[in-house]
Design a protein around this motif. Sequence first.
Motif, mmCIF file in Angstrom:
data_model
loop_
_atom_site.group_PDB
_atom_site.id
_atom_site.type_symbol
_atom_site.label_atom_id
_atom_site.label_comp_id
_atom_site.label_asym_id
_atom_site.label_seq_id
_atom_site.Cartn_x
_atom_site.Cartn_y
_atom_site.Cartn_z
ATOM 1 N N UNK A 1 0.811 -1.231 0.000
ATOM 2 C CA UNK A 1 0.000 0.000 0.000
ATOM 3 C C UNK A 1 0.845 1.282 0.000
ATOM 4 N N UNK A 2 1.880 1.327 0.824
ATOM 5 C CA UNK A 2 2.726 2.532 0.857
ATOM 6 C C UNK A 2 3.511 2.695 -0.433
ATOM 7 N N UNK A 3 3.979 1.579 -1.014
ATOM 8 C CA UNK A 3 4.719 1.642 -2.275
ATOM 9 C C UNK A 3 3.818 2.198 -3.370
ATOM 10 N N UNK A 4 2.598 1.680 -3.456
ATOM 11 C CA UNK A 4 1.671 2.174 -4.471
ATOM 12 C C UNK A 4 1.311 3.631 -4.220
ATOM 13 N N UNK A 5 1.141 3.998 -2.953
ATOM 14 C CA UNK A 5 0.805 5.390 -2.625
ATOM 15 C C UNK A 5 1.892 6.348 -3.079
ATOM 16 N N UNK B 1 9.592 -4.899 -7.078
ATOM 17 C CA UNK B 1 8.604 -4.139 -7.830
ATOM 18 C C UNK B 1 9.257 -2.885 -8.386
ATOM 19 N N UNK B 2 8.999 -2.633 -9.652
ATOM 20 C CA UNK B 2 9.485 -1.410 -10.295
ATOM 21 C C UNK B 2 8.348 -0.799 -11.082
ATOM 22 N N UNK B 3 8.209 0.515 -10.980
ATOM 23 C CA UNK B 3 7.222 1.219 -11.768
ATOM 24 C C UNK B 3 7.838 1.544 -13.127
ATOM 25 N N UNK C 1 7.703 3.305 -17.056
ATOM 26 C CA UNK C 1 7.331 4.616 -17.579
ATOM 27 C C UNK C 1 5.882 4.728 -18.004
ATOM 28 N N UNK C 2 5.273 3.624 -18.427
ATOM 29 C CA UNK C 2 3.882 3.663 -18.877
ATOM 30 C C UNK C 2 2.883 3.479 -17.736
ATOM 31 N N UNK C 3 3.376 3.444 -16.491
ATOM 32 C CA UNK C 3 2.497 3.286 -15.342
ATOM 33 C C UNK C 3 2.265 1.849 -14.929
ATOM 34 N N UNK C 4 2.821 0.908 -15.677
ATOM 35 C CA UNK C 4 2.711 -0.502 -15.309
ATOM 36 C C UNK C 4 3.716 -0.834 -14.220
ATOM 37 N N UNK C 5 3.498 -1.974 -13.586
ATOM 38 C CA UNK C 5 4.393 -2.441 -12.530
ATOM 39 C C UNK C 5 5.081 -3.714 -13.001
ATOM 40 N N UNK C 6 6.390 -3.734 -12.860
ATOM 41 C CA UNK C 6 7.188 -4.917 -13.205
ATOM 42 C C UNK C 6 7.471 -5.666 -11.912
ATOM 43 N N UNK C 7 6.931 -6.881 -11.806
ATOM 44 C CA UNK C 7 7.190 -7.740 -10.661
ATOM 45 C C UNK C 7 8.259 -8.745 -11.048
ATOM 46 N N UNK C 8 9.227 -8.933 -10.172
ATOM 47 C CA UNK C 8 10.264 -9.941 -10.367
ATOM 48 C C UNK C 8 10.214 -10.901 -9.188
ATOM 49 N N UNK C 9 9.920 -12.154 -9.474
ATOM 50 C CA UNK C 9 9.865 -13.206 -8.466
ATOM 51 C C UNK C 9 11.186 -13.970 -8.565
#
Length: 167
Positions: free
Chosen positions: A48-52, A101-103, A105-113
């Motif tokens: 939640x804080x990361x997204x905020x 998690x990385x934001x 440029x297009x507003x998408x989130x890149x998740x790396x597991x």
Amino acid sequence: MALIAQSITLYYDQGRDRLNLLFLDAEQQRLTGVLTRRLLKGWLDLLPDWLSKHSPHANSQYRREIEQLQHQQAQQQVPVMQNQVSLAAPSASFLIETLNMNLLGNGSVRLSFINGDRQQEVILVLTISELHKLLAEMLAKVEDWDLINPWMPDALGPGGSGLHALH
């Protein structure tokens, strides 16, 4: 080895008390990431804080309420296919020990597991709405884990502002 996932299927392994994430790439290669309760809880504590911080509403006094509405809207708008998972086809698996998690440029989130020795990595790119939907689906699969969805109304603090600490 890095796999760029095009789809993800969730299933709960009751015997091992783990949430399994079956990733498929464009060539239909399969790789299963095993997610523990501890890592999912840690992700819920931070998300939640990361997204905020990365939200266009970051400076709004109503940002938590706005994000709660976005979470609820994602549940209605992002489609999910509910199918039985076929485990007949073998799939290599790894224990997910790091989730980055990385934001983009297009507003998408890149998740790396990523596993512990960093030999296995799955990359999944989602919109914010898809991320909210994935989280809700994960919580539904592990409802016996007693985890709190931080965007549900009962997770909001007094007067509807702020979140209770998750411990």
